[in-house]
Scaffold this active site. Structure first.
Site, PDB file in Angstrom:
ATOM      1  N   ASN A   1       0.834  -1.209   0.000  1.00  0.00           N
ATOM      2  CA  ASN A   1       0.000   0.000   0.000  1.00  0.00           C
ATOM      3  C   ASN A   1       0.862   1.249   0.000  1.00  0.00           C
ATOM      4  O   ASN A   1       1.947   1.289   0.585  1.00  0.00           O
ATOM      5  CB  ASN A   1      -1.030   0.010   1.141  1.00  0.00           C
ATOM      6  CG  ASN A   1      -0.473  -0.264   2.508  1.00  0.00           C
ATOM      7  OD1 ASN A   1       0.557  -0.919   2.661  1.00  0.00           O
ATOM      8  ND2 ASN A   1      -1.141   0.233   3.533  1.00  0.00           N
TER       9      ASN A   1
ATOM     10  N   GLU B   1       0.341   5.193   0.768  1.00  0.00           N
ATOM     11  CA  GLU B   1      -0.596   6.181   1.305  1.00  0.00           C
ATOM     12  C   GLU B   1      -0.218   7.602   0.882  1.00  0.00           C
ATOM     13  O   GLU B   1       0.847   7.835   0.311  1.00  0.00           O
ATOM     14  CB  GLU B   1      -0.661   6.032   2.837  1.00  0.00           C
ATOM     15  CG  GLU B   1      -1.232   4.679   3.224  1.00  0.00           C
ATOM     16  CD  GLU B   1      -1.479   4.501   4.714  1.00  0.00           C
ATOM     17  OE1 GLU B   1      -1.001   5.329   5.515  1.00  0.00           O
ATOM     18  OE2 GLU B   1      -2.165   3.513   5.071  1.00  0.00           O
ATOM     19  N   ASN B   2      -1.138   8.514   1.197  1.00  0.00           N
ATOM     20  CA  ASN B   2      -0.944   9.906   0.809  1.00  0.00           C
ATOM     21  C   ASN B   2      -1.578  10.796   1.865  1.00  0.00           C
ATOM     22  O   ASN B   2      -2.622  10.434   2.430  1.00  0.00           O
ATOM     23  CB  ASN B   2      -1.616  10.135  -0.566  1.00  0.00           C
ATOM     24  CG  ASN B   2      -1.194  11.427  -1.191  1.00  0.00           C
ATOM     25  OD1 ASN B   2      -1.586  12.511  -0.760  1.00  0.00           O
ATOM     26  ND2 ASN B   2      -0.378  11.328  -2.207  1.00  0.00           N
TER      27      ASN B   2
ATOM     28  N   TYR C   1      -5.807  11.620   1.835  1.00  0.00           N
ATOM     29  CA  TYR C   1      -6.059  10.181   1.995  1.00  0.00           C
ATOM     30  C   TYR C   1      -6.556   9.412   0.763  1.00  0.00           C
ATOM     31  O   TYR C   1      -6.031   8.346   0.460  1.00  0.00           O
ATOM     32  CB  TYR C   1      -7.022   9.948   3.170  1.00  0.00           C
ATOM     33  CG  TYR C   1      -6.397  10.170   4.539  1.00  0.00           C
ATOM     34  CD1 TYR C   1      -5.107  10.674   4.680  1.00  0.00           C
ATOM     35  CD2 TYR C   1      -7.102   9.863   5.693  1.00  0.00           C
ATOM     36  CE1 TYR C   1      -4.539  10.887   5.920  1.00  0.00           C
ATOM     37  CE2 TYR C   1      -6.534  10.079   6.956  1.00  0.00           C
ATOM     38  CZ  TYR C   1      -5.265  10.585   7.061  1.00  0.00           C
ATOM     39  OH  TYR C   1      -4.702  10.791   8.293  1.00  0.00           O
TER      40      TYR C   1
ATOM     41  N   GLU D   1      -3.172  -4.452  -3.018  1.00  0.00           N
ATOM     42  CA  GLU D   1      -3.655  -5.338  -4.085  1.00  0.00           C
ATOM     43  C   GLU D   1      -3.703  -4.612  -5.420  1.00  0.00           C
ATOM     44  O   GLU D   1      -3.281  -5.124  -6.452  1.00  0.00           O
ATOM     45  CB  GLU D   1      -5.063  -5.870  -3.753  1.00  0.00           C
ATOM     46  CG  GLU D   1      -5.148  -6.726  -2.510  1.00  0.00           C
ATOM     47  CD  GLU D   1      -5.426  -5.927  -1.245  1.00  0.00           C
ATOM     48  OE1 GLU D   1      -4.899  -4.804  -1.102  1.00  0.00           O
ATOM     49  OE2 GLU D   1      -6.168  -6.424  -0.396  1.00  0.00           O
TER      50      GLU D   1
ATOM     51  N   CYS E   1     -10.318  -5.042   0.165  1.00  0.00           N
ATOM     52  CA  CYS E   1     -11.432  -4.093   0.291  1.00  0.00           C
ATOM     53  C   CYS E   1     -12.321  -4.181  -0.953  1.00  0.00           C
ATOM     54  O   CYS E   1     -11.960  -4.830  -1.953  1.00  0.00           O
ATOM     55  CB  CYS E   1     -10.900  -2.666   0.483  1.00  0.00           C
ATOM     56  SG  CYS E   1     -10.353  -1.897  -1.059  1.00  0.00           S
TER      57      CYS E   1
ATOM     58  N   CYS F   1     -10.712  -3.116  -4.316  1.00  0.00           N
ATOM     59  CA  CYS F   1      -9.735  -4.099  -4.835  1.00  0.00           C
ATOM     60  C   CYS F   1     -10.464  -5.330  -5.377  1.00  0.00           C
ATOM     61  O   CYS F   1     -10.035  -5.923  -6.372  1.00  0.00           O
ATOM     62  CB  CYS F   1      -8.745  -4.492  -3.740  1.00  0.00           C
ATOM     63  SG  CYS F   1      -7.609  -3.155  -3.341  1.00  0.00           S
TER      64      CYS F   1
HETATM   65  N1  THU Z   1      -5.278  -1.633   2.710  1.00  0.00           N
HETATM   66  C1  THU Z   1      -4.725  -2.426   1.740  1.00  0.00           C
HETATM   67  O1  THU Z   1      -3.659  -2.097   1.191  1.00  0.00           O
HETATM   68  N2  THU Z   1      -5.370  -3.555   1.401  1.00  0.00           N
HETATM   69  C2  THU Z   1      -6.497  -4.021   2.010  1.00  0.00           C
HETATM   70  O2  THU Z   1      -6.978  -5.090   1.661  1.00  0.00           O
HETATM   71  C3  THU Z   1      -7.133  -3.243   3.069  1.00  0.00           C
HETATM   72  C4  THU Z   1      -6.534  -1.923   3.365  1.00  0.00           C
HETATM   73  C5  THU Z   1      -4.558  -0.423   3.110  1.00  0.00           C
HETATM   74  C6  THU Z   1      -5.206   0.884   2.741  1.00  0.00           C
HETATM   75  C7  THU Z   1      -4.576   1.800   3.768  1.00  0.00           C
HETATM   76  O3  THU Z   1      -3.303   2.213   3.277  1.00  0.00           O
HETATM   77  C8  THU Z   1      -4.367   0.926   4.972  1.00  0.00           C
HETATM   78  O4  THU Z   1      -4.418  -0.409   4.505  1.00  0.00           O
HETATM   79  C9  THU Z   1      -5.383   1.116   6.067  1.00  0.00           C
HETATM   80  O5  THU Z   1      -6.666   1.025   5.569  1.00  0.00           O
END
Ligand code: THU
Length: 159
Positions: A61, A63-64, A67, A74, A111, A114
């Site tokens: 993941n 992030e930024n 958000y 994924e 999620c 994804c």
């Molecule tokens: N996140 C993922 O990368 N994959 C998932 O299946 C669930 C959530 C990330 C998004 C965010 O960067 C962090 O987890 C918290 O939600």
């Protein structure tokens, strides 16, 4: 009125019972958590996809501070795989998450966004994608993203 009951089949494995290929994919996803950029949530997710030629591609993941501009592990991984190997089917994906100094006991599941992207990828390559969801207590395995996204909206609706 009538009712429709939808069922989902998930296999639950101890890690030791996974195949060698699956173990390698899971290990790669776990390793990928270390390079996640997750300064806001502290929730580091790693993913690894298996291409039909046997190659494994991993991501995490990103992030930024704004958000919604970040991206899950994924999608980062699937998009990278599709961007660099557009002719290679994706046969499987493993996901793992590192939080509070350890891998999560509970499995990490993709999620909704994804799941939709994995559906598009399955449809694009006409091949089901096996989903390996890692937790330190068990691994959940779904044979297709369709098991995790019932009543999905896909490309066939647009024809
Ligand atoms: N996140 C993922 O990368 N994959 C998932 O299946 C669930 C959530 C990330 C998004 C965010 O960067 C962090 O987890 C918290 O939600």
């Amino acid at each position: 009125m009538k009712e429709i009951n939808l069922t989902t089949k998930i296999a639950v494995y101890p890690l030791e019972e996974c195949s060698e290929t699956e173990k390698k994919l899971i290990e790669t996803a776990k390793e990928a958590t270390k390079k996640a950029y997750a300064p806001y949530s502290g929730f580091k997710v790693g993913a690894a996809v298996l291409l039909e030629n046997g190659r494994i591609i991993s991501g995490n993941n990103q992030e930024n501070a704004a958000y919604p501009s970040g991206l899950c592990a994924e999608r980062t991984t699937v998009f990278f795989a599709n961007a660099t190997h557009p002719d290679q089917k994706i046969e499987a994906i493993a996901i793992a998450a590192w939080h509070n100094g350890k891998f999560t006991d509970d499995v990490i599941t993709p999620c909704g966004g994804c799941r939709q992207v994995l559906l598009e990828t399955e449809n694009r390559f006409h091949t089901p994608i096996k989903i390996l969801m890692y937790g330190s207590e068990a691994v959940y395995v779904a044979d297709s993203i369709k098991d995790l996204l019932p009543l999905s909206f896909g490309d066939e609706m647009l024809k």
